[in-house]
Design a protein around this motif. Structure first.
Motif, mmCIF file in Angstrom:
data_model
loop_
_atom_site.group_PDB
_atom_site.id
_atom_site.type_symbol
_atom_site.label_atom_id
_atom_site.label_comp_id
_atom_site.label_asym_id
_atom_site.label_seq_id
_atom_site.Cartn_x
_atom_site.Cartn_y
_atom_site.Cartn_z
ATOM 1 N N MET A 1 53.724 66.588 61.447
ATOM 2 C CA MET A 1 53.692 65.322 60.746
ATOM 3 C C MET A 1 52.427 65.242 59.895
ATOM 4 S SD MET A 1 54.590 61.594 62.371
ATOM 5 C CE MET A 1 53.093 61.396 63.338
ATOM 6 N N LYS A 2 52.554 64.675 58.693
ATOM 7 C CA LYS A 2 51.402 64.493 57.822
ATOM 8 C C LYS A 2 50.407 63.524 58.476
ATOM 9 C CE LYS A 2 52.927 66.810 54.167
ATOM 10 N NZ LYS A 2 52.215 67.951 53.558
ATOM 11 N N PRO A 3 49.134 63.588 58.083
ATOM 12 C CA PRO A 3 48.163 62.647 58.639
ATOM 13 C C PRO A 3 48.371 61.238 58.084
ATOM 14 C CG PRO A 3 47.135 63.987 56.950
ATOM 15 C CD PRO A 3 48.508 64.544 57.155
ATOM 16 N N LEU A 4 47.784 60.265 58.752
ATOM 17 C CA LEU A 4 47.697 58.908 58.248
ATOM 18 C C LEU A 4 46.534 58.815 57.264
ATOM 19 C CD1 LEU A 4 47.966 57.102 61.701
ATOM 20 C CD2 LEU A 4 49.750 57.045 59.938
ATOM 21 N N ILE A 5 46.590 57.840 56.373
ATOM 22 C CA ILE A 5 45.445 57.482 55.537
ATOM 23 C C ILE A 5 44.858 56.193 56.089
ATOM 24 C CG2 ILE A 5 44.641 56.790 53.253
ATOM 25 C CD1 ILE A 5 45.474 59.675 53.327
ATOM 26 N N MET A 6 43.566 56.193 56.376
ATOM 27 C CA MET A 6 42.888 54.967 56.788
ATOM 28 C C MET A 6 42.031 54.486 55.621
ATOM 29 S SD MET A 6 40.264 54.163 59.946
ATOM 30 C CE MET A 6 41.525 54.408 61.201
ATOM 31 N N THR A 7 42.323 53.299 55.123
ATOM 32 C CA THR A 7 41.529 52.749 54.027
ATOM 33 C C THR A 7 40.238 52.149 54.577
ATOM 34 O OG1 THR A 7 42.649 50.605 54.140
ATOM 35 C CG2 THR A 7 43.587 52.269 52.661
ATOM 36 N N ARG A 29 43.640 63.619 68.896
ATOM 37 C CA ARG A 29 44.825 62.796 68.614
ATOM 38 C C ARG A 29 44.588 61.841 67.451
ATOM 39 N NH1 ARG A 29 45.222 59.273 72.664
ATOM 40 N NH2 ARG A 29 43.093 59.713 73.299
ATOM 41 N N ALA A 30 43.442 61.933 66.772
ATOM 42 C CA ALA A 30 43.108 60.974 65.724
ATOM 43 C C ALA A 30 44.142 60.997 64.599
ATOM 44 C CB ALA A 30 41.712 61.245 65.178
ATOM 45 N N GLY A 31 44.357 62.135 63.983
ATOM 46 C CA GLY A 31 45.428 62.284 63.008
ATOM 47 C C GLY A 31 45.313 61.437 61.763
ATOM 48 N N PHE A 32 44.096 61.074 61.365
ATOM 49 C CA PHE A 32 43.967 60.308 60.131
ATOM 50 C C PHE A 32 42.818 60.818 59.280
ATOM 51 C CE2 PHE A 32 41.289 57.791 63.078
ATOM 52 C CZ PHE A 32 40.131 57.596 62.333
ATOM 53 N N VAL A 33 42.933 60.519 57.976
ATOM 54 C CA VAL A 33 41.887 60.812 57.004
ATOM 55 C C VAL A 33 41.348 59.475 56.517
ATOM 56 C CG1 VAL A 33 41.389 61.821 54.745
ATOM 57 C CG2 VAL A 33 42.984 62.956 56.290
ATOM 58 N N TRP A 34 40.024 59.358 56.462
ATOM 59 C CA TRP A 34 39.402 58.108 56.014
ATOM 60 C C TRP A 34 39.215 58.161 54.506
ATOM 61 C CZ3 TRP A 34 34.483 56.552 54.018
ATOM 62 C CH2 TRP A 34 34.187 55.185 54.172
ATOM 63 N N LEU A 35 39.666 57.115 53.812
ATOM 64 C CA LEU A 35 39.575 57.038 52.359
ATOM 65 C C LEU A 35 38.534 55.992 51.978
ATOM 66 C CD1 LEU A 35 40.616 57.730 49.513
ATOM 67 C CD2 LEU A 35 42.481 56.091 49.874
ATOM 68 N N GLY A 36 37.435 56.456 51.398
ATOM 69 C CA GLY A 36 36.359 55.543 51.026
ATOM 70 C C GLY A 36 35.145 56.330 50.558
ATOM 71 N N ASP A 37 34.029 55.621 50.450
ATOM 72 C CA ASP A 37 32.791 56.253 50.004
ATOM 73 C C ASP A 37 31.949 56.610 51.230
ATOM 74 O OD1 ASP A 37 30.297 56.927 48.881
ATOM 75 O OD2 ASP A 37 30.674 55.620 47.157
ATOM 76 N N PRO A 38 31.675 57.897 51.463
ATOM 77 C CA PRO A 38 30.941 58.279 52.675
ATOM 78 C C PRO A 38 29.531 57.703 52.757
ATOM 79 C CG PRO A 38 31.212 60.162 51.192
ATOM 80 C CD PRO A 38 32.091 59.069 50.674
ATOM 81 N N GLN A 39 28.974 57.234 51.633
ATOM 82 C CA GLN A 39 27.657 56.608 51.692
ATOM 83 C C GLN A 39 27.692 55.310 52.511
ATOM 84 O OE1 GLN A 39 25.970 54.805 48.159
ATOM 85 N NE2 GLN A 39 27.977 54.354 47.274
ATOM 86 N N HIS A 40 28.899 54.797 52.765
ATOM 87 C CA HIS A 40 29.042 53.554 53.519
ATOM 88 C C HIS A 40 29.247 53.786 55.010
ATOM 89 C CE1 HIS A 40 30.681 51.675 49.536
ATOM 90 N NE2 HIS A 40 29.366 51.723 49.554
ATOM 91 N N ALA A 52 42.322 66.916 50.005
ATOM 92 C CA ALA A 52 43.681 66.413 50.172
ATOM 93 C C ALA A 52 43.905 66.127 51.660
ATOM 94 C CB ALA A 52 44.694 67.432 49.673
ATOM 95 N N PRO A 53 44.814 65.213 51.996
ATOM 96 C CA PRO A 53 45.040 64.893 53.406
ATOM 97 C C PRO A 53 45.366 66.101 54.272
ATOM 98 C CG PRO A 53 46.069 63.243 52.019
ATOM 99 C CD PRO A 53 45.578 64.324 51.090
ATOM 100 N N ASP A 54 46.146 67.049 53.742
ATOM 101 C CA ASP A 54 46.523 68.223 54.534
ATOM 102 C C ASP A 54 45.318 69.055 54.964
ATOM 103 O OD1 ASP A 54 49.213 67.825 54.744
ATOM 104 O OD2 ASP A 54 49.755 69.069 53.021
ATOM 105 N N ASP A 55 44.213 68.962 54.229
ATOM 106 C CA ASP A 55 43.026 69.749 54.561
ATOM 107 C C ASP A 55 42.358 69.279 55.844
ATOM 108 O OD1 ASP A 55 43.483 71.123 52.229
ATOM 109 O OD2 ASP A 55 42.016 70.001 51.049
ATOM 110 N N ALA A 56 42.765 68.134 56.341
ATOM 111 C CA ALA A 56 42.150 67.597 57.556
ATOM 112 C C ALA A 56 42.370 68.500 58.766
ATOM 113 C CB ALA A 56 42.692 66.202 57.847
#
Length: 321
Positions: A1-7, A29-40, A52-56
């Motif tokens: 299954m593809k990962p989730l995107i967490m905004t 079991r996390a299975g998500f990629v965080w989408l945002g600015d890592p400085q935060h 890309a999400p698949d690279d997780a």
């Protein structure tokens, strides 16, 4: 299954902190990629950029995979910055694009502050739910709050209480019931959903002595849908719907307005409630709380609701696939 995107949500709230905590708690079991600015992200957080999400899948367990979305300004905990408002909105739209393109199996959204987005970027929507419907090209969606003890659906959501009777029409109620019924089957694995439907007025109108809407608006809709085979109980007095014995008789409670639905679930399980958007062509969940500016950056925010949102999104995505 593809990962989730967490905004990322509002970076000045507790979103970045609970994202890191949830990822650490879930581990493999996390299975998500965080989408945002890592400085935060909080100081000391372990993260790694992915393209890309698949690279997780190649990122070490315990290290947060990050899809970078540049923001124009740093984030001061507890102090929303109008300069970042447009980027918060862009992140949500980008996440929807990723899931629509098949790069992710669903979206988990961290909390936003609608007022801050309206002030900073002219955000024209009452909340996440309505914005996601617009992005998905869906005319009508339904908000569900869910935990182990209870699922609730408000028919009317972010409107003043005085506007509820005029907004509550037979068409709106029927659409809500149909979407809820179908989503319980598709997303929650309930083969034959049982819905308890609250009345609008005290004692469900008490035969018209405490209001007419229960008999003139709600009851006719329930009668029509029962004739199609739906299992519907109501209209019921809302004050007797949420004790343990009553909850055992239904799979979801459909309520007429926001607080009628949200007060019982937040009383029963404030820490683990999940906000689910029903009727979208993709999975979307969110923690059942706001930005919590008062505790942002202090390291004390509880990630339990976000963890539950991730797990519920994974379960829903799995059923859809």
């Amino acid at each position: 299954m593809k990962p989730l995107i967490m905004t990322c949500g509002d970076p000045c709230g507790i979103g970045p902190e609970i994202a890191v905590k949830a990822h650490e708690a879930l581990g493999a079991r996390a299975g998500f990629v965080w989408l945002g600015d890592p400085q935060h992200l909080p100081t000391g957080a372990r993260w790694e950029l992915v393209s890309a999400p698949d690279d997780a899948v190649a990122v070490e367990v315990g290290v947060l995979p990050v899809l970078r979305h540049a923001f124009p300004a740093p984030a001061l905990p507890g102090a929303p910055d109008a300069a970042n408002a447009a980027a918060v909105i862009e992140v949500i739209a980008r996440a929807v694009g990723l899931v629509q393109d098949g790069a992710a199996c669903g979206i988990v959204t961290c909390p936003i502050n609608k007022g801050a987005l309206k002030t900073g970027a002219g955000f024209a929507f009452p909340g996440h739910t309505e914005f996601l419907a617009e992005l998905a090209g869906v005319r009508r969606v339904v908000m569900m709050l869910a935990c182990d003890a209870l699922r609730v659906v408000p028919v009317t959501i972010h409107i003043p209480l005085k506007d509820v009777p005029g907004t509550l029409t037979e068409a709106v109620l029927e659409e809500t019931l149909r979407i809820t019924h179908a989503s319980l089957i598709r997303d929650f694995g309930v083969a034959a959903p049982r819905l308890a439907v609250a009345g609008l007025n005290p004692h469900a109108g008490e035969g018209g002595h405490m209001g007419q809407e229960d008999g003139t608006v709600i009851a006719p809709v329930l009668e029509r849908l029962r004739a199609e085979g739906m299992v519907l109980n109501g209209p019921l007095p809302a004050d007797t719907m949420f004790h343990a014995a009553a909850r055992a008789t239904y799979d979801a409670a459909v309520c007429m307005y926001h607080d009628q639905a949200l007060i019982p679930i937040k009383t029963l399980d404030f820490a683990h409630g999940v906000n689910v958007t029903l009727g979208l062509p993709f999975v979307r969940t969110s923690p059942d709380h706001g930005t919590a500016y008062d505790i942002a950056g202090k390291g004390v925010a509880d990630p339990s609701s976000l963890i539950a949102a991730v797990q519920m999104a994974q379960d829903m995505a799995g059923r859809r696939q």
